[in-house]
Every structure is written in structure tokens, then in C-alpha cells.
Design an enzyme around this catalytic site. Structure first.
Site, PDB file in Angstrom:
ATOM      1  N   HIS A 300       5.344 -14.496  52.090  1.00 14.59           N
ATOM      2  CA  HIS A 300       5.002 -13.214  52.737  1.00 14.59           C
ATOM      3  C   HIS A 300       5.115 -12.119  51.669  1.00 14.59           C
ATOM      4  O   HIS A 300       4.483 -12.199  50.622  1.00 14.59           O
ATOM      5  CB  HIS A 300       5.937 -13.044  53.946  1.00 14.59           C
ATOM      6  N   HIS A 339      -4.606 -16.386  53.054  1.00 14.77           N
ATOM      7  CA  HIS A 339      -4.057 -15.592  54.154  1.00 14.77           C
ATOM      8  C   HIS A 339      -4.298 -16.310  55.465  1.00 14.77           C
ATOM      9  O   HIS A 339      -5.326 -16.968  55.624  1.00 14.77           O
ATOM     10  CB  HIS A 339      -4.725 -14.205  54.198  1.00 14.77           C
ATOM     11  N   ASP A 396      -0.925  -8.916  47.918  1.00 15.98           N
ATOM     12  CA  ASP A 396       0.129  -9.059  46.907  1.00 15.98           C
ATOM     13  C   ASP A 396      -0.395  -9.367  45.511  1.00 15.98           C
ATOM     14  O   ASP A 396       0.376  -9.354  44.549  1.00 15.98           O
ATOM     15  CB  ASP A 396       1.099 -10.177  47.328  1.00 15.98           C
TER      16      ASP A 396
HETATM   17  N1  ACO Z   1      -3.168 -21.596  46.827  1.00 16.99           N
HETATM   18  C1  ACO Z   1      -3.758 -22.812  46.959  1.00 16.99           C
HETATM   19  N2  ACO Z   1      -4.133 -23.321  48.156  1.00 16.99           N
HETATM   20  C2  ACO Z   1      -3.917 -22.581  49.240  1.00 16.99           C
HETATM   21  C3  ACO Z   1      -3.318 -21.303  49.168  1.00 16.99           C
HETATM   22  C4  ACO Z   1      -2.941 -20.806  47.894  1.00 16.99           C
HETATM   23  N3  ACO Z   1      -2.379 -19.625  47.755  1.00 16.99           N
HETATM   24  N4  ACO Z   1      -3.222 -20.805  50.404  1.00 16.99           N
HETATM   25  C5  ACO Z   1      -3.731 -21.699  51.238  1.00 16.99           C
HETATM   26  N5  ACO Z   1      -4.147 -22.783  50.536  1.00 16.99           N
HETATM   27  C6  ACO Z   1      -4.801 -23.986  51.070  1.00 16.99           C
HETATM   28  C7  ACO Z   1      -3.776 -24.942  51.658  1.00 16.99           C
HETATM   29  O1  ACO Z   1      -3.307 -25.849  50.711  1.00 16.99           O
HETATM   30  C8  ACO Z   1      -4.573 -25.597  52.750  1.00 16.99           C
HETATM   31  O2  ACO Z   1      -5.391 -26.569  52.165  1.00 16.99           O
HETATM   32  P1  ACO Z   1      -5.683 -27.954  52.937  1.00 16.99           P
HETATM   33  O3  ACO Z   1      -6.429 -27.552  54.176  1.00 16.99           O
HETATM   34  O4  ACO Z   1      -6.505 -28.733  51.983  1.00 16.99           O
HETATM   35  O5  ACO Z   1      -4.366 -28.571  53.224  1.00 16.99           O
HETATM   36  C9  ACO Z   1      -5.501 -24.485  53.246  1.00 16.99           C
HETATM   37  O6  ACO Z   1      -5.632 -23.582  52.157  1.00 16.99           O
HETATM   38  C10 ACO Z   1      -4.965 -23.743  54.445  1.00 16.99           C
HETATM   39  O7  ACO Z   1      -3.657 -23.317  54.148  1.00 16.99           O
HETATM   40  P2  ACO Z   1      -2.529 -23.062  55.227  1.00 16.99           P
HETATM   41  O8  ACO Z   1      -1.214 -23.485  54.648  1.00 16.99           O
HETATM   42  O9  ACO Z   1      -2.909 -23.685  56.541  1.00 16.99           O
HETATM   43  O10 ACO Z   1      -2.571 -21.531  55.383  1.00 16.99           O
HETATM   44  P3  ACO Z   1      -1.514 -20.687  56.176  1.00 16.99           P
HETATM   45  O11 ACO Z   1      -2.274 -19.783  57.049  1.00 16.99           O
HETATM   46  O12 ACO Z   1      -0.487 -21.538  56.826  1.00 16.99           O
HETATM   47  O13 ACO Z   1      -0.764 -19.881  55.000  1.00 16.99           O
HETATM   48  C11 ACO Z   1      -0.274 -18.282  53.361  1.00 16.99           C
HETATM   49  C12 ACO Z   1      -1.062 -18.588  54.645  1.00 16.99           C
HETATM   50  C13 ACO Z   1       1.198 -18.580  53.617  1.00 16.99           C
HETATM   51  C14 ACO Z   1      -0.418 -16.808  53.044  1.00 16.99           C
HETATM   52  C15 ACO Z   1      -0.818 -19.150  52.218  1.00 16.99           C
HETATM   53  O14 ACO Z   1      -2.158 -18.799  51.947  1.00 16.99           O
HETATM   54  C16 ACO Z   1       0.016 -19.053  50.947  1.00 16.99           C
HETATM   55  O15 ACO Z   1       1.001 -19.775  50.794  1.00 16.99           O
HETATM   56  N6  ACO Z   1      -0.348 -18.130  49.988  1.00 16.99           N
HETATM   57  C17 ACO Z   1       0.415 -17.947  48.792  1.00 16.99           C
HETATM   58  C18 ACO Z   1       1.569 -16.994  49.047  1.00 16.99           C
HETATM   59  C19 ACO Z   1       1.101 -15.584  49.255  1.00 16.99           C
HETATM   60  O16 ACO Z   1       0.332 -15.049  48.469  1.00 16.99           O
HETATM   61  N7  ACO Z   1       1.623 -14.950  50.302  1.00 16.99           N
HETATM   62  C20 ACO Z   1       1.298 -13.555  50.655  1.00 16.99           C
HETATM   63  C21 ACO Z   1       0.410 -13.488  51.839  1.00 16.99           C
HETATM   64  S1  ACO Z   1      -0.003 -11.811  52.243  1.00 16.99           S
HETATM   65  C22 ACO Z   1       1.382 -11.210  52.948  1.00 16.99           C
HETATM   66  O17 ACO Z   1       2.093 -11.868  53.606  1.00 16.99           O
HETATM   67  C23 ACO Z   1       1.737  -9.842  52.696  1.00 16.99           C
END
Ligand code: ACO
Length: 452
Positions: A300, A339, A396
Site C-alpha cells: 500500500h 493496482h 507510488d
Molecule cells: N509487479 C509484477 N506483477 C504484478 C504486480 C507488480 N507490481 N502487481 C500485480 N501483478 C500481477 C500479479 O502477479 C498477478 O499475476 P497473475 O495473474 O499472473 O498471478 C496479476 O498481476 C494480478 O495481481 P493481484 O495480486 O491479483 O493484484 P492485487 O489487486 O491483489 O494487488 C497490488 C494490487 C497489491 C497493488 C499489486 O499490484 C502490487 O503488489 N503492487 C506492488 C506494490 C505497490 O506498488 N503498491 C502500491 C499500490 S497503490 C497504493 O496502495 C497507494
């Protein structure tokens, strides 16, 4: 940190960049279908729910709207790009709390409230009793909000002429904690005539949380906390309380845009955490403390600090490709991308990217290299995942570079997020409490039933 030819930096360029980002967003998402606007919801509502409550609808709101397909972010009916271009953080906080932009008179009264609550001397004293330089900054923020809770009780008791034990100048803060009332006087209002007190706590938190972040920053840098300057705007005073130097109009404007961008964002994890706590009729300070705790996580708000560490680790644009391939092979997350809601480019990153680029161009070589590394990483991640998985930079990704250009250290990035988001947290908690129902979802039990 901005240094090269900084005299050539033009504050009006910031507005131009924001409006150009808006135009680009409109053009790029023109063909994406308009969302089916929700209109009237009737409970119970039927929706498809995934793990982590994905897709679940938990309440009604008029505070803000996020459309992930179009890349829209709206606060109380106003587009985020327009608010960044033409508004201020004080106006936006008022908008979020009350549902409309303030008149000149209402804004003056609101600003005065925030200015009064910038002064949290007892909280600053309490914070000084701890080795904050050894503490996670978000842990210190959370502690600061607890102290503000105590301070509010002290203020309330003083206003009502109740007996309190005050801390005097010569005492060690923790020896003479102001006790206020024994019963918490700041719990959520049950009666209509107590609503004013609830609002007062919102003002206290929005006005005071920046002073906590500034105090933490100073103590960590071996400096004494300083008192606020009531002649400065919210953003300028925040920078002033951190650095002890009155910021330039450009620095003030940049911080203001950043605070506007981070102020609210639907039912994100920290807002939800704050609302869950509020729904038990705990109190505002506990609720905001929970928001801070949730925001701290690297998935987050904590991602902004992680992004800086990641860019430093990659260290130069030439290393991006091999670094990313390694992450892809390991199925690791790239911080600052992806996201839950946005499957299009995050509008906040659309603003922060160009701001980072503009500021980096006036900064030292190291910052410029960091920005160039980020730009190449963005292209590579979009090529690798973008269209397929809807993974683009989020809020971010570029915010850290912007803060670095203002000379702010990485451990302050997530606290700054909290300084802004407290406006959204308080607005949504206030709104939810009007028709409060305790949050209590279910889990799918997949364990055994009849073990012997
Ligand atoms: N890098 C690589 N792959 C990713 C990323 C990433 N940053 N984010 C999502 N994916 C991929 C996952 O591996 C998944 O792939 P799959 O379907 O082959 O398994 C797919 O995209 C969907 O991902 P989910 O985990 O289902 O996405 P979720 O909605 O649960 O998570 C989150 C959202 C937590 C923001 C995620 O994108 C992440 O971890 N990002 C990196 C951390 C980040 O930047 N957080 C800040 C978010 S903005 C905020 O909160 C202010």
C-alpha cells in the site's frame, strides 16, 4: 534535490503540466467505454466477490469515485486533474469533509481551525521522549496520533474548566502526562449536539498530523521540533516545520499538488481499516491510527519508499532490462506498479510522472539518473505486463522522486502520504457514521469439521 538553474523553474509550468496530463488521459482513454454509473443502490446488493474482498461493495458513499478502466479519480464530483490545477489542499479537505467547495468565508474559518490545530506542543513533547531515530517513521506517526488523542482530551478538559495535570516547561513530558478526563471524551458522538465535537476532531487530525510528521523528521535529523507559522498555507507550513526554512512558492505548490493527489482513494486498505475501527464506535484517533498502520505496508503506501530503494538498486537505465528479467523469472512484484482497481494508467501517476521529470531536470546528476532509470523501467514493465495484465505505474512510482527533488528523505515518504490521506480517512469515517453498521464479513471455512 533541485539545484541547477533553479531560477528558471516556472511555477506556472506546474499547472500546464497537470492540464497536459489531463488532455493525454482523455485522449488515451477516449475509446474505453464509459462506466455504467452506479445510480441508486438497493440493499442487499448482489456482486461478484474475489479473495481480499475484491469486487465487494461495503457501503454507499458520496466522498469519492475511482474508475479503474477509464483511469478516473473524482472527489465529490470534481475531477482530480482540475483540483490539482486550480485548488488547494485546504479547499480539497473542506470539499471531502463537507461535500462542496467552500465559500471565501467558510474557507477562512476552516483554515483558521487547521492553523490552530497545527500547534500540538504536548504531542511534540511526548515524541521527544522517544528515540525516534531508531524507530520506523510510521510507528512514530501512529504513536503521535495516540498522543494527539491525549492532547485533545486535555484541550477539551481545559475548555470545560476541568482539573487536569498539565506538563510544565521544566518537566520531562512523560512524567506529567496531561490526564484529561478519565472517561474518553472524544468517542463518537451519539447525540446530534455532539456532532460539532466530531468535526473538531477531524480538524484536529487534519491540522495536527503534518506537525507529527515534521517533528519526527526533525528529531531524526538531530534537530528540535519547531512551532508552526500561522501565516503560511497548510503545505508551506508543513515544509517549514520539517526544514525550519520557509519554502519557495514552487516548493509549496509541489507539496500542495502531492497532498491533493493523495487525499482520498475509494475503499483502499487504509481507509477500510480506519472505517472498520470506526464502525465499532471506538474513536477517531484509534481509527486514524489504524489507517496509518495499514498504510505502512509495502503493498500500500509503503511502496513509495520501496520504489526509491528499488531504483537505487537498479542504479542506471542500462541495468533495467536484466534487473526486470530477474524479477519476472522470480515472479516478484515490481514496486510502484499495479493496482487492485486501476487497469489503466493511474491518473495520479499521470501527474506525478511529468512533475518528477520537470523537477529532476533542475536537480543533481544522481536524481536525474534516478528519473531516467524510472522512465526506462516504466516502459519495460508496460511492455512486459501492461496491456496483458493492466499493470501500469501507480501513485507510488513517481512520488518519491518528486519528494527527493524537494530534499525530503525516503523514510518520510509514507508519513507524507498519511499527512494527506487523513483528510480522506476522516471524511469517510464521518460519512459512514451517519448510518453506521459494524463491519463484519465472513470467511469461507475450508478446515475440518469432525476431528477426533
Ligand atoms: N509487479 C509484477 N506483477 C504484478 C504486480 C507488480 N507490481 N502487481 C500485480 N501483478 C500481477 C500479479 O502477479 C498477478 O499475476 P497473475 O495473474 O499472473 O498471478 C496479476 O498481476 C494480478 O495481481 P493481484 O495480486 O491479483 O493484484 P492485487 O489487486 O491483489 O494487488 C497490488 C494490487 C497489491 C497493488 C499489486 O499490484 C502490487 O503488489 N503492487 C506492488 C506494490 C505497490 O506498488 N503498491 C502500491 C499500490 S497503490 C497504493 O496502495 C497507494
Amino acid at each position: 534535490m533541485i539545484e541547477q538553474n533553479s531560477k528558471n523553474i516556472n511555477i506556472h509550468e506546474i499547472t500546464r503540466l497537470i492540464l497536459a496530463a489531463k488532455e493525454k488521459a482523455m485522449k488515451e482513454t477516449e475509446s474505453t467505454p464509459e462506466p455504467g454509473l452506479t445510480g441508486l443502490i438497493k440493499w442487499p446488493v448482489t456482486c461478484l466477490v474475489g479473495p481480499g474482498l475484491e469486487g465487494a461493495i461495503s457501503c454507499e458513499t458520496k466522498v469519492g469515485y475511482v474508475n479503474g478502466a477509464k483511469g478516473w479519480l473524482i472527489y465529490r464530483g470534481y475531477d482530480i486533474f482540475d483540483l490539482c490545477a486550480y485548488s488547494t489542499f485546504e479547499e480539497v479537505s473542506y470539499l471531502l469533509l463537507f461535500g462542496e467547495l467552500p465559500s471565501k468565508e467558510a474557507l477562512d474559518v476552516f483554515k483558521k481551525k487547521l492553523i490552530d490545530y497545527r500547534s500540538i506542543i504536548n504531542t511534540q513533547r511526548f515524541l521527544m521522549s522517544f528515540a525516534l531515530e531508531e524507530m520506523n517513521t510510521m510507528a512514530a506517526m501512529r504513536m503521535g496520533v495516540n498522543f494527539m488523542r491525549q492532547e485533545f482530551s486535555y484541550k477539551g478538559a481545559r475548555a470545560e474548566n476541568k482539573v487536569v495535570i498539565g506538563s510544565d516547561e521544566d518537566s520531562i513530558a512523560m512524567e506529567t502526562t496531561p490526564r484529561g478526563e478519565e472517561r474518553a471524551i472524544y468517542e463518537f458522538a451519539r447525540e446530534e449536539d455532539e456532532k460539532e465535537r466530531e468535526l473538531e476532531m477531524c480538524y484536529h487530525l487534519i491540522g495536527g498530523v503534518p506537525a507529527i510528521a515534521a517533528t519526527i523528521s526533525r528529531i531524526r535529523n538531530g534537530k528540535l521540533p519547531i512551532e508552526p507559522d500561522p501565516s503560511l498555507s497548510h503545505s508551506a507550513n508543513f515544509l517549514y516545520m520539517m526544514t525550519g526554512i520557509r519554502p519557495t512558492p514552487l516548493e509549496e505548490r509541489i507539496m500542495d499538488v502531492c497532498l491533493i493527489l493523495h487525499a482520498d482513494h475509494g475503499m483502499n486498505a487504509s481507509t477500510f481499516a480506519a472505517m472498520v475501527v470506526a464502525s465499532t464506535l471506538s474513536d477517531f484517533y484509534f481509527s486514524i491510527g489504524s489507517g496509518i498502520a495499514a498504510l505502512n505496508g509495502p503493498l500500500h503506501g509503503g511502496a513509495n519508499e520501496q520504489v526509491m530503494n528499488m531504483l537505487k538498486e537498479i542504479s542506471s537505465p542500462e541495468n533495467v532490462k536484466s534487473w526486470l528479467q530477474d524479477k519476472i523469472d522470480k515472479k516478484a512484484r515490481v514496486m510502484g506498479f499495479g493496482h487492485r482497481v486501476y487497469k489503466a494508467y493511474d491518473p495520479r501517476a499521470r501527474v506525478l510522472g511529468p512533475l518528477a521529470e520537470y523537477l529532476a531536470s533542475f536537480s543533481d546528476a544522481e536524481t536525474q539518473k534516478l528519473f531516467q532509470t524510472a522512465k526506462v523501467l516504466e516502459q519495460e514493465v508496460i511492455t512486459a505486463f501492461g496491456a496483458k495484465k493492466g499493470i501500469f505505474p501507480n501513485v507510488d512510482f513517481y512520488s518519491g522522486i518528486v519528494y527527493s527533488c524537494l530534499g525530503i528523505q525516503a523514510e518520510l515518504f509514507t508519513p507524507i502520504f498519511a499527512v494527506s490521506r487523513v483528510a480522506g480517512w476522516t471524511s469517510r469515517v464521518l460519512e459512514y457514521l451517519k448510518n453506521n453498521r459494524i463491519f463484519r464479513p465472513r470467511a469461507m471455512y475450508v478446515g475440518d469439521f469432525a476431528k477426533e
